[in-house]
Design an enzyme around this catalytic site. Structure first.
Site, PDB file in Angstrom:
ATOM      1  N   LYS A 179       0.673  -1.359   0.228  1.00 20.53           N
ATOM      2  CA  LYS A 179      -0.372   0.022  -0.023  1.00 20.53           C
ATOM      3  C   LYS A 179       1.231   1.466   0.122  1.00 20.53           C
ATOM      4  O   LYS A 179       1.422   1.283   0.654  1.00 20.53           O
ATOM      5  CB  LYS A 179      -0.760  -0.084   1.304  1.00 20.53           C
ATOM      6  CG  LYS A 179      -1.853  -1.020   1.309  1.00 20.53           C
ATOM      7  CD  LYS A 179      -2.738  -1.095   2.482  1.00 20.53           C
ATOM      8  CE  LYS A 179      -2.083  -1.642   3.710  1.00 20.53           C
ATOM      9  NZ  LYS A 179      -2.199  -2.169   4.940  1.00 20.53           N
ATOM     10  N   THR A 213      -7.239   8.795  10.047  1.00 21.96           N
ATOM     11  CA  THR A 213      -7.601   7.421   8.624  1.00 21.96           C
ATOM     12  C   THR A 213      -7.172   6.164   9.767  1.00 21.96           C
ATOM     13  O   THR A 213      -6.565   5.165   9.094  1.00 21.96           O
ATOM     14  CB  THR A 213      -6.035   8.170   7.760  1.00 21.96           C
ATOM     15  OG1 THR A 213      -5.127   7.639   8.716  1.00 21.96           O
ATOM     16  CG2 THR A 213      -6.100   8.883   6.380  1.00 21.96           C
TER      17      THR A 213
END
Length: 283
Positions: A179, A213
């Protein structure tokens, strides 16, 4: 509305986040929203909130094993997502149970450290992860800092990501998804790169300017596990998980004084009358 009476059975093996944004709580929300049946094996109790992790209490390995057995021998398991595995003893239990029950759809989120820098896995446990858990996994989903630990490389570019993926793949894992949210130089896009053993595939989405997040790694991995359990192939699962996480970040909750949680309900709210005027409005 037709309801699926035989949902995909997805097991989260992870730590408990009392704030509800990450860990077991995030995984169960994700699996539910995506139409699966979520189950949990708790490996550790944490003391944390949006400001950080204050403490971690690993559970006895025998209790972890008994949780796993209770679910596998009754409800059954279509896919497993592993998150926080705080020590070698618990890691060994999970490796043994995956083998014992012949589980093949295993998604490993290598929770090596929290976003705020707290170390969540010891060095000897990281070695066991490389040598014993990853060879049992269908896919591993490290972020850039985690990929650096697993590969031994410093990652500053797309090419570095690909090199790291190749190194991690050689542990015996089926697929590697790195990621790229922490990748330097990517100001406007969030780039994830999949290596499936034959080729690389890139998945890009617009970068969202927010500090809220908390739980994205857990959410991405559990979304992948749910989609794989439902029959998606690896590329479909990455695409679906990335779309889900992007929506959850875009409409993240503004809670707490630190890094707030993503909104796991975002896809549902976007399709409901409440979401027509914007998810932040009260319906």
């Amino acid at each position: 509305m037709e309801i699926n009476m035989t949902p995909a059975r997805v097991l989260s093996v992870a730590g408990s986040d009392p704030g509800g944004g990450a860990g077991i709580q995030a995984d169960l929300k994700t699996v539910t929203v995506l139409g699966g049946f979520g189950m949990s094996v708790v490996t550790a109790i944490t003391v944390q909130n949006t400001l950080g992790v204050q403490d971690i209490y690993p559970l006895p390995p025998d209790l972890v094993a008994r949780q796993f057995d209770a679910l596998a021998t009754d409800i059954g398991i279509d896919a497993v997502k592993t998150g926080m595995l705080p020590n070698r003893e618990i890691m060994a239990v999970i490796v043994r149970k995956i083998r014992e029950y012949g589980l093949t759809k295993v998604v490993v989120d290598p929770v090596l450290a929290a976003k705020r820098g707290e170390i969540l896995m010891s060095s000897d446990t990281i070695t066991m992860l490389r040598e014993e858990l990853l060879p049992q996994a269908l896919v591993v989903t490290p972020n850039i800092p985690e990929a650096e630990v697993l590969s031994g490389l410093i990652i500053t570019s797309r090419e570095d990501v690909r090199k790291a993926a190749l190194i991690i793949y050689r542990t015996g894992v089926g697929n590697v998804v790195i990621k790229g949210g922490h990748l330097p130089g990517m100001k406007d896009d969030s780039l994830d790169i999949l290596y499936d053993g034959d080729s690389f595939h890139e998945f890009s989405s617009p970068r969202i300017d927010t500090k809220d997040t908390h739980g994205t790694g857990c959410t991405f991995a559990s979304a992948m596990a749910t989609l794989l359990a439902g029959g998606s192939n690896i590329r479909e699962a990455v695409t679906g998980a990335k779309d889900y996480v992007t929506a959850a970040i875009r409409y993240a909750w503004r809670l707490g004084g630190g890094q707030g949680p993503v909104n796991h309900l975002a896809p549902l709210l976007m399709s409901s009358p409440c979401g027509k005027g914007g998810l932040r409005e009260i319906c």
